[in-house]
Design an enzyme around this catalytic site. Structure first.
Site, PDB file in Angstrom:
ATOM      1  N   SER A  95       0.816  -1.217   0.000  1.00  0.00           N
ATOM      2  CA  SER A  95       0.000   0.000   0.000  1.00  0.00           C
ATOM      3  C   SER A  95       0.853   1.272   0.000  1.00  0.00           C
ATOM      4  O   SER A  95       1.605   1.503  -0.930  1.00  0.00           O
ATOM      5  CB  SER A  95      -0.967  -0.047   1.181  1.00  0.00           C
ATOM      6  OG  SER A  95      -1.863   1.012   1.121  1.00  0.00           O
ATOM      7  N   ASP A 235      -2.716   6.685  -3.186  1.00  0.00           N
ATOM      8  CA  ASP A 235      -1.611   6.031  -2.475  1.00  0.00           C
ATOM      9  C   ASP A 235      -0.976   4.992  -3.414  1.00  0.00           C
ATOM     10  O   ASP A 235      -1.388   4.859  -4.575  1.00  0.00           O
ATOM     11  CB  ASP A 235      -2.082   5.440  -1.139  1.00  0.00           C
ATOM     12  CG  ASP A 235      -2.886   4.172  -1.295  1.00  0.00           C
ATOM     13  OD1 ASP A 235      -3.530   4.008  -2.348  1.00  0.00           O
ATOM     14  OD2 ASP A 235      -2.877   3.332  -0.384  1.00  0.00           O
ATOM     15  N   ASP A 237      -1.029   1.815  -3.965  1.00  0.00           N
ATOM     16  CA  ASP A 237      -1.789   0.776  -4.666  1.00  0.00           C
ATOM     17  C   ASP A 237      -3.170   1.264  -5.091  1.00  0.00           C
ATOM     18  O   ASP A 237      -4.041   0.468  -5.449  1.00  0.00           O
ATOM     19  CB  ASP A 237      -1.884  -0.513  -3.831  1.00  0.00           C
ATOM     20  CG  ASP A 237      -2.648  -0.332  -2.523  1.00  0.00           C
ATOM     21  OD1 ASP A 237      -2.686   0.799  -2.015  1.00  0.00           O
ATOM     22  OD2 ASP A 237      -3.207  -1.323  -2.017  1.00  0.00           O
ATOM     23  N   ASP A 239      -5.879   2.429  -3.774  1.00  0.00           N
ATOM     24  CA  ASP A 239      -7.195   2.197  -3.179  1.00  0.00           C
ATOM     25  C   ASP A 239      -7.663   3.413  -2.377  1.00  0.00           C
ATOM     26  O   ASP A 239      -8.838   3.512  -2.035  1.00  0.00           O
ATOM     27  CB  ASP A 239      -7.247   0.888  -2.356  1.00  0.00           C
ATOM     28  CG  ASP A 239      -6.219   0.811  -1.253  1.00  0.00           C
ATOM     29  OD1 ASP A 239      -5.428   1.754  -1.093  1.00  0.00           O
ATOM     30  OD2 ASP A 239      -6.201  -0.211  -0.535  1.00  0.00           O
TER      31      ASP A 239
END
Ligand code: MG
Length: 447
Positions: A95, A235, A237, A239
């Site tokens: 992440s 961010d 990744d 999401d």
């Protein structure tokens, strides 16, 4: 020690998370699901390809097939796992963590994070090395698939393209995998897009992988200078999405979440799920439709599915539309934001201003992990005269506000947040909370 954290496994590459561990996780997850296929996606980190190769070798060695969807945002792996009718999925990502980290998020066949009760079963298979290794002729197969066209088609069906005007939007992808999706999705619905840090780089050289205020000054400046309608930062990744208004002001995650919820629930029935530490703006706009959970996007997602809720999220900039995927999607949050601005025909700063106004303070205090639980139970005793909520840590209410004291799930700290419509009261509450926590930590340390 337990391998699983709040959402899958995360750690420093080649120290906590080695190719060997990835191989064993692959073997264990495949042993657990027995047959069929698993989806594997990965982010743009320098170590993700290495981890992926080990993981896939482990999976196929136990006779399970792999659908390798390549480098994609986390919500795309959730989407693929759900739509390709598989036995589950794995997203290789850490992440927003710094470049030396990586991790694996394990998914249910419906795309949601793995159910808590399955984690110890998978750990046990690893511990006992009880892997279901197959003969040479029963090894699983690897199929490569580009799922992005299907994902794009589906996500665009959740917005009213006719209503979205020609907005100018600045996207800061933070060198993450959102570069592969969001700019194209916004162009597809007729917006003009300016991108920042949109080359994928596992070292995150642009502004770091976390969309926090101190990393977003360039985005704020470019939005203003180009006269754009808004800016968005993803961010690592993709999401989470954090927004900047047309004047270049940073918008707190719970305020943008509130705006999206307010517009989404207008003509719809159904519950709204958020956490006990999220702003009470969400309570004000959702009324009796709100359900509050412990902190964590996976906990919010589970609750949404359990109660048939229609939207949820938390203050870090994560919005969940369970009808699409049972997890946060920064791209869908951004598309919805474009739709909201177009439909309301007002600038973003004005739409945010129309929300109920609260003042918030967010503080943290260092506290050794081994003392956390004691500190919280002592604090709870000290606040015996307050109206309280013990969903996560201790949340205490006064006539004009609330404060929450809770242990961080990942760091050796205790957090203290406060909120009130009265600025002085919000400040008083956070200071009061901090004082109690400090006293309690000192008392425990002396014993
Ligand atoms: Mg993320």
């Amino acid at each position: 020690m337990a391998l699983f954290g709040t959402f899958g496994i995360r750690g420093i590459v080649n120290r906590d998370l080695t190719p060997e561990l990835a191989l064993k996780m692959g073997m264990s997850f495949a042993t657990f699901v027995k047959d069929g296929s698993l989806v594997v996606g990965r982010d743009g980190r320098s170590s993700s390809e290495m981890i992926k190769n080990s993981l896939i070798s482990g999976i196929i060695s136990c006779g399970v097939n792999v659908i390798d969807i390549g480098m994609v945002p986390t919500p795309v792996t959730m989407f693929a796992t759900k739509t390709l009718k598989t036995k589950g999925g794995i997203m290789i990502t850490a992440s927003h963590n710094p470049p030396e980290y990586n991790g694996m998020k394990f998914l249910e066949p419906n795309g949601m994070g793995l159910k808590k009760e399955k984690e110890p079963i998978i750990e046990e298979i690893i511990k006992k090395e009880d892997f279901n290794l197959k003969n040479w002729d029963k090894i699983g197969k690897i199929e490569k698939k580009n799922i992005l066209p299907e994902y794009s088609k589906k996500i665009l069906s959740f917005v009213n393209r006719e209503k979205i005007g020609n907005l100018k939007i600045v996207i800061d992808c933070g060198n993450g995998v959102g570069s592969l999706t969001l700019p194209y999705l916004l162009e597809n619905i007729g917006c003009s897009v300016i991108t920042l840090n949109s080359h994928i780089d596992g070292a995150f050289p642009g502004r770091g992988s976390e969309p926090i205020p101190e990393n977003l000054s360039t985005l704020q400046e470019i939005v203003k200078k180009t006269g754009s309608d808004f800016g968005v930062a993803l961010d690592g990744d993709a999401d989470r999405a954090i927004f900047v208004d047309e004047k270049g002001n940073f918008i707190q995650g719970d305020r943008s979440l509130a705006l999206i919820i307010k517009n989404f629930i207008k003509n719809r029935e159904g519950k709204v799920v958020t956490t006990v530490s999220t702003s009470h703006i969400i309570d004000d706009i959702s009324g009796n439709r709100i359900i509050k959970t412990k902190i964590g996007d996976l906990i919010v997602a589970r609750k949404l599915l359990e109660c048939g809720g229609i939207i949820g999220g938390e203050e870090s900039g994560g919005v969940i539309f369970p009808e699409f995927v049972p997890g946060k999607d920064g791209s869908l949050a951004t598309l919805k934001m474009a739709e909201i601005i177009s439909e309301n025909k007002k600038p973003l700063s004005e739409l945010i201003d129309e929300l109920p106004k609260y003042y918030q303070y967010k503080e943290k205090i260092p506290c050794e992990n081994r003392h956390k639980e004691r500190v919280i139970s002592e604090v709870d005793k000290k606040l015996k005269n307050y109206k309280k909520d013990r969903t996560d840590g201790v949340k205490a209410f006064t006539e004009k506000g609330w404060f929450i004291i809770r242990p961080s799930g990942t760091e050796p700290i205790i957090r203290c947040y406060s909120e009130s419509k009265d600025k002085k009261e919000a400040k008083r509450l956070v200071e009061f909370g901090l004082k109690i926590v400090k006293e309690t930590i000192d008392e425990i340390a002396k014993k």
